[in-house]
Design a protein around this motif. Structure first.
Motif, PDB file in Angstrom:
ATOM      1  N   PHE A   1      12.055   5.931  -0.003  1.00 54.88           N
ATOM      2  CA  PHE A   1      11.384   6.792   0.961  1.00 54.88           C
ATOM      3  C   PHE A   1       9.884   6.810   0.700  1.00 54.88           C
ATOM      4  O   PHE A   1       9.434   6.763  -0.447  1.00 54.88           O
ATOM      5  CB  PHE A   1      11.928   8.222   0.877  1.00 54.88           C
ATOM      6  CG  PHE A   1      13.372   8.358   1.269  1.00 54.88           C
ATOM      7  CD1 PHE A   1      13.732   8.527   2.593  1.00 54.88           C
ATOM      8  CD2 PHE A   1      14.369   8.302   0.307  1.00 54.88           C
ATOM      9  CE1 PHE A   1      15.068   8.650   2.960  1.00 54.88           C
ATOM     10  CE2 PHE A   1      15.705   8.423   0.663  1.00 54.88           C
ATOM     11  CZ  PHE A   1      16.058   8.595   1.992  1.00 54.88           C
ATOM     12  N   ASP A   2       9.106   6.901   1.774  1.00 62.75           N
ATOM     13  CA  ASP A   2       7.662   7.006   1.662  1.00 62.75           C
ATOM     14  C   ASP A   2       7.299   8.361   1.062  1.00 62.75           C
ATOM     15  O   ASP A   2       7.770   9.403   1.512  1.00 62.75           O
ATOM     16  CB  ASP A   2       7.019   6.853   3.040  1.00 62.75           C
ATOM     17  CG  ASP A   2       5.510   6.800   2.970  1.00 62.75           C
ATOM     18  OD1 ASP A   2       4.893   7.854   2.749  1.00 62.75           O
ATOM     19  OD2 ASP A   2       4.956   5.705   3.146  1.00 62.75           O
ATOM     20  N   ALA A   3       6.464   8.330   0.034  1.00 60.45           N
ATOM     21  CA  ALA A   3       6.131   9.564  -0.679  1.00 60.45           C
ATOM     22  C   ALA A   3       5.360  10.547   0.193  1.00 60.45           C
ATOM     23  O   ALA A   3       5.443  11.757  -0.015  1.00 60.45           O
ATOM     24  CB  ALA A   3       5.315   9.234  -1.931  1.00 60.45           C
ATOM     25  N   ASP A   4       4.603  10.058   1.166  1.00 56.47           N
ATOM     26  CA  ASP A   4       3.783  10.943   1.999  1.00 56.47           C
ATOM     27  C   ASP A   4       4.551  11.504   3.193  1.00 56.47           C
ATOM     28  O   ASP A   4       4.489  12.699   3.483  1.00 56.47           O
ATOM     29  CB  ASP A   4       2.537  10.198   2.489  1.00 56.47           C
ATOM     30  CG  ASP A   4       1.613   9.797   1.348  1.00 56.47           C
ATOM     31  OD1 ASP A   4       1.528  10.565   0.369  1.00 56.47           O
ATOM     32  OD2 ASP A   4       1.010   8.717   1.428  1.00 56.47           O
TER      33      ASP A   4
ATOM     34  N   ARG B   1       0.822  -1.217   0.000  1.00 56.85           N
ATOM     35  CA  ARG B   1       0.000   0.000   0.000  1.00 56.85           C
ATOM     36  C   ARG B   1       0.854   1.264   0.000  1.00 56.85           C
ATOM     37  O   ARG B   1       0.344   2.361   0.113  1.00 56.85           O
ATOM     38  CB  ARG B   1      -0.906  -0.001   1.239  1.00 56.85           C
ATOM     39  CG  ARG B   1      -1.905  -1.150   1.248  1.00 56.85           C
ATOM     40  CD  ARG B   1      -2.792  -1.075   2.477  1.00 56.85           C
ATOM     41  NE  ARG B   1      -3.780  -2.152   2.460  1.00 56.85           N
ATOM     42  CZ  ARG B   1      -4.669  -2.337   3.417  1.00 56.85           C
ATOM     43  NH1 ARG B   1      -4.697  -1.522   4.459  1.00 56.85           N
ATOM     44  NH2 ARG B   1      -5.534  -3.335   3.347  1.00 56.85           N
ATOM     45  N   ARG B   2       2.159   1.098  -0.134  1.00 58.87           N
ATOM     46  CA  ARG B   2       3.055   2.255  -0.040  1.00 58.87           C
ATOM     47  C   ARG B   2       3.568   2.658  -1.410  1.00 58.87           C
ATOM     48  O   ARG B   2       4.008   1.827  -2.189  1.00 58.87           O
ATOM     49  CB  ARG B   2       4.229   1.915   0.876  1.00 58.87           C
ATOM     50  CG  ARG B   2       5.280   3.010   0.960  1.00 58.87           C
ATOM     51  CD  ARG B   2       6.393   2.636   1.916  1.00 58.87           C
ATOM     52  NE  ARG B   2       5.953   2.731   3.287  1.00 58.87           N
ATOM     53  CZ  ARG B   2       5.978   1.726   4.147  1.00 58.87           C
ATOM     54  NH1 ARG B   2       6.405   0.544   3.774  1.00 58.87           N
ATOM     55  NH2 ARG B   2       5.552   1.885   5.379  1.00 58.87           N
ATOM     56  N   ARG B   3       3.498   3.927  -1.696  1.00 54.67           N
ATOM     57  CA  ARG B   3       4.097   4.462  -2.914  1.00 54.67           C
ATOM     58  C   ARG B   3       5.433   5.095  -2.543  1.00 54.67           C
ATOM     59  O   ARG B   3       5.527   5.936  -1.664  1.00 54.67           O
ATOM     60  CB  ARG B   3       3.201   5.525  -3.544  1.00 54.67           C
ATOM     61  CG  ARG B   3       1.963   4.948  -4.194  1.00 54.67           C
ATOM     62  CD  ARG B   3       2.276   4.179  -5.459  1.00 54.67           C
ATOM     63  NE  ARG B   3       2.944   5.031  -6.427  1.00 54.67           N
ATOM     64  CZ  ARG B   3       3.438   4.574  -7.561  1.00 54.67           C
ATOM     65  NH1 ARG B   3       3.390   3.297  -7.832  1.00 54.67           N
ATOM     66  NH2 ARG B   3       4.021   5.399  -8.416  1.00 54.67           N
ATOM     67  N   PHE B   4       6.491   4.692  -3.208  1.00 58.13           N
ATOM     68  CA  PHE B   4       7.799   5.247  -2.927  1.00 58.13           C
ATOM     69  C   PHE B   4       7.944   6.633  -3.548  1.00 58.13           C
ATOM     70  O   PHE B   4       7.362   6.941  -4.589  1.00 58.13           O
ATOM     71  CB  PHE B   4       8.897   4.337  -3.482  1.00 58.13           C
ATOM     72  CG  PHE B   4       8.964   3.000  -2.802  1.00 58.13           C
ATOM     73  CD1 PHE B   4       8.870   2.898  -1.428  1.00 58.13           C
ATOM     74  CD2 PHE B   4       9.105   1.839  -3.538  1.00 58.13           C
ATOM     75  CE1 PHE B   4       8.923   1.675  -0.792  1.00 58.13           C
ATOM     76  CE2 PHE B   4       9.163   0.606  -2.920  1.00 58.13           C
ATOM     77  CZ  PHE B   4       9.079   0.518  -1.545  1.00 58.13           C
ATOM     78  N   GLU B   5       8.724   7.453  -2.884  1.00 60.57           N
ATOM     79  CA  GLU B   5       9.028   8.786  -3.391  1.00 60.57           C
ATOM     80  C   GLU B   5       9.752   8.654  -4.731  1.00 60.57           C
ATOM     81  O   GLU B   5      10.760   7.970  -4.850  1.00 60.57           O
ATOM     82  CB  GLU B   5       9.904   9.543  -2.392  1.00 60.57           C
ATOM     83  CG  GLU B   5      10.366  10.903  -2.885  1.00 60.57           C
ATOM     84  CD  GLU B   5       9.199  11.801  -3.243  1.00 60.57           C
ATOM     85  OE1 GLU B   5       9.179  12.296  -4.377  1.00 60.57           O
ATOM     86  OE2 GLU B   5       8.323  11.993  -2.394  1.00 60.57           O
ATOM     87  N   ALA B   6       9.216   9.305  -5.754  1.00 59.24           N
ATOM     88  CA  ALA B   6       9.781   9.142  -7.096  1.00 59.24           C
ATOM     89  C   ALA B   6      10.492  10.386  -7.607  1.00 59.24           C
ATOM     90  O   ALA B   6      11.172  10.324  -8.621  1.00 59.24           O
ATOM     91  CB  ALA B   6       8.668   8.761  -8.075  1.00 59.24           C
ATOM     92  N   ASP B   7      10.351  11.519  -6.923  1.00 56.59           N
ATOM     93  CA  ASP B   7      10.999  12.740  -7.388  1.00 56.59           C
ATOM     94  C   ASP B   7      12.484  12.704  -7.046  1.00 56.59           C
ATOM     95  O   ASP B   7      12.851  12.632  -5.868  1.00 56.59           O
ATOM     96  CB  ASP B   7      10.353  13.961  -6.721  1.00 56.59           C
ATOM     97  CG  ASP B   7      11.022  15.245  -7.167  1.00 56.59           C
ATOM     98  OD1 ASP B   7      11.802  15.806  -6.370  1.00 56.59           O
ATOM     99  OD2 ASP B   7      10.800  15.656  -8.309  1.00 56.59           O
ATOM    100  N   PRO B   8      13.379  12.723  -8.049  1.00 59.59           N
ATOM    101  CA  PRO B   8      14.815  12.588  -7.789  1.00 59.59           C
ATOM    102  C   PRO B   8      15.379  13.681  -6.878  1.00 59.59           C
ATOM    103  O   PRO B   8      16.226  13.405  -6.025  1.00 59.59           O
ATOM    104  CB  PRO B   8      15.439  12.653  -9.187  1.00 59.59           C
ATOM    105  CG  PRO B   8      14.345  12.243 -10.118  1.00 59.59           C
ATOM    106  CD  PRO B   8      13.082  12.765  -9.495  1.00 59.59           C
ATOM    107  N   ASP B   9      14.911  14.916  -7.039  1.00 52.61           N
ATOM    108  CA  ASP B   9      15.437  16.011  -6.221  1.00 52.61           C
ATOM    109  C   ASP B   9      15.057  15.821  -4.747  1.00 52.61           C
ATOM    110  O   ASP B   9      15.886  16.010  -3.852  1.00 52.61           O
ATOM    111  CB  ASP B   9      14.921  17.359  -6.729  1.00 52.61           C
ATOM    112  CG  ASP B   9      15.497  17.729  -8.088  1.00 52.61           C
ATOM    113  OD1 ASP B   9      16.598  17.221  -8.411  1.00 52.61           O
ATOM    114  OD2 ASP B   9      14.854  18.490  -8.825  1.00 52.61           O
ATOM    115  N   ARG B  10      13.799  15.465  -4.503  1.00 56.01           N
ATOM    116  CA  ARG B  10      13.370  15.249  -3.116  1.00 56.01           C
ATOM    117  C   ARG B  10      14.077  14.027  -2.533  1.00 56.01           C
ATOM    118  O   ARG B  10      14.470  14.034  -1.361  1.00 56.01           O
ATOM    119  CB  ARG B  10      11.852  15.076  -3.041  1.00 56.01           C
ATOM    120  CG  ARG B  10      11.340  14.971  -1.602  1.00 56.01           C
ATOM    121  CD  ARG B  10       9.848  15.186  -1.536  1.00 56.01           C
ATOM    122  NE  ARG B  10       9.407  15.191  -0.140  1.00 56.01           N
ATOM    123  CZ  ARG B  10       8.668  14.249   0.417  1.00 56.01           C
ATOM    124  NH1 ARG B  10       8.301  13.192  -0.288  1.00 56.01           N
ATOM    125  NH2 ARG B  10       8.285  14.327   1.670  1.00 56.01           N
TER     126      ARG B  10
END
Length: 286
Positions: A261-264, A158-167
């Motif tokens: 990393f967790d996107a939220d 249920r987890r979406r990983f952080e996909a923004d390279p800069d963040r």
């Protein structure tokens, strides 16, 4: 048909095979086998891209059986071979395409059947719609949808990983700063409750023989790695299509790490640390 047609497809095919197998040299072997088949059939092929995709996927599905049998004898957790930034691994335009190259996600794909993995890779990494995947794999479209649903559940939950390279790079820098200071409190604040750290030493170098689970244990594990790397050169650089950590001792690459990393929340949920010198040599040789 001109060899240029195959060469134009080589990077995409290598990326497809790498996502299926998790090992670059195995992927390159598969692509070479596909080239041999292409050489004998090219004049009869109407759609080179689809034909080559089908050949490579079928070769990978067959090879996964022997590859996985070998991995059952592997010492400690198995992680994929990291690849050099210069390696052409197909499209990286979307978050899903980048995510399927993550060391952690590639390792999670080991839980999938060969058919599930093929469906997941073709749809998520290469953007083939369900009907095309069904045709490529010679499966009913309903079965393709079932495979994709199961694969998504197992790989992402249920987890979406952080996909923004800069963040991701910013979160990684904060994580490294806390690790360098060996500050357990600061590290724990950056970790999810169910954080997992997986390290692959292949029985060649010292590494945890089992995944390290839980915020406190992962924090201690990371602090221990930081103590060992006190005299090392550490940098953030591209690893498998996303920011990662490269550790060198006297100029020799000793560790490649990638964090999900967790996107939220921005918490680190999964850390993959590749320490096996044989696998790291793939990066250095490129």
């Amino acid at each position: 048909m001109s060899p240029d047609v195959f060469e134009a497809e080589r990077g995409r095919l290598t990326g497809l095979a790498y996502r299926m197998l998790g090992e670059l040299h195995e992927a390159q072997d598969v692509v070479q086998d596909a080239w041999l088949r292409w050489s004998g059939a090219a004049d009869e092929v109407r759609d080179p891209s689809a034909w080559l995709t089908r050949v490579v996927v079928n070769l990978c599905r067959n090879r996964l059986t022997s590859v996985r049998a070998r991995r059952t004898e592997y010492v400690g957790p198995w992680l994929p071979e990291p690849v050099a930034p210069s390696t052409d691994l197909g499209p990286l335009d979307t978050a899903e395409q980048r995510e399927t190259l993550s060391l952690g996600v590639l390792q999670l794909m080991e839980s999938l059947s060969p058919a599930e993995r093929a469906v997941f890779v073709l749809h998520e990494a290469f953007g083939h719609p369900h009907a095309e995947v069904a045709t490529l794999l010679d499966l009913p479209e309903a079965t393709v949808r079932q495979h994709l649903h199961r694969a998504r559940d197992r790989v992402r939950g249920r987890r979406r990983f952080e996909a923004d390279p800069d963040r991701t790079a910013d979160l990684l820098a904060r994580f490294l700063a806390a690790a360098a200071g060996q500050d357990l409190g600061a590290l724990e604040q950056l970790l999810a409750d169910d954080a997992v750290a997986v390290s692959d030493g292949g029985g060649v170098v010292s590494a945890a023989r089992r995944p390290v689970e839980g915020r406190e244990r992962v924090a201690r594990f990371v602090a221990g790695l930081a103590r060992q790397a006190a005299a090392a050169t550490i940098e953030v650089g591209p690893v498998n299509g996303a920011p990662g950590v490269l550790v060198r001792v006297d100029g020799t690459l000793t560790v490649v790490m990638q964090a999900d990393f967790d996107a939220d929340t921005g918490w680190l949920v999964r850390l993959a640390a590749q320490l096996n010198p044989g696998k790291l040599a793939v990066v250095e040789a490129a």
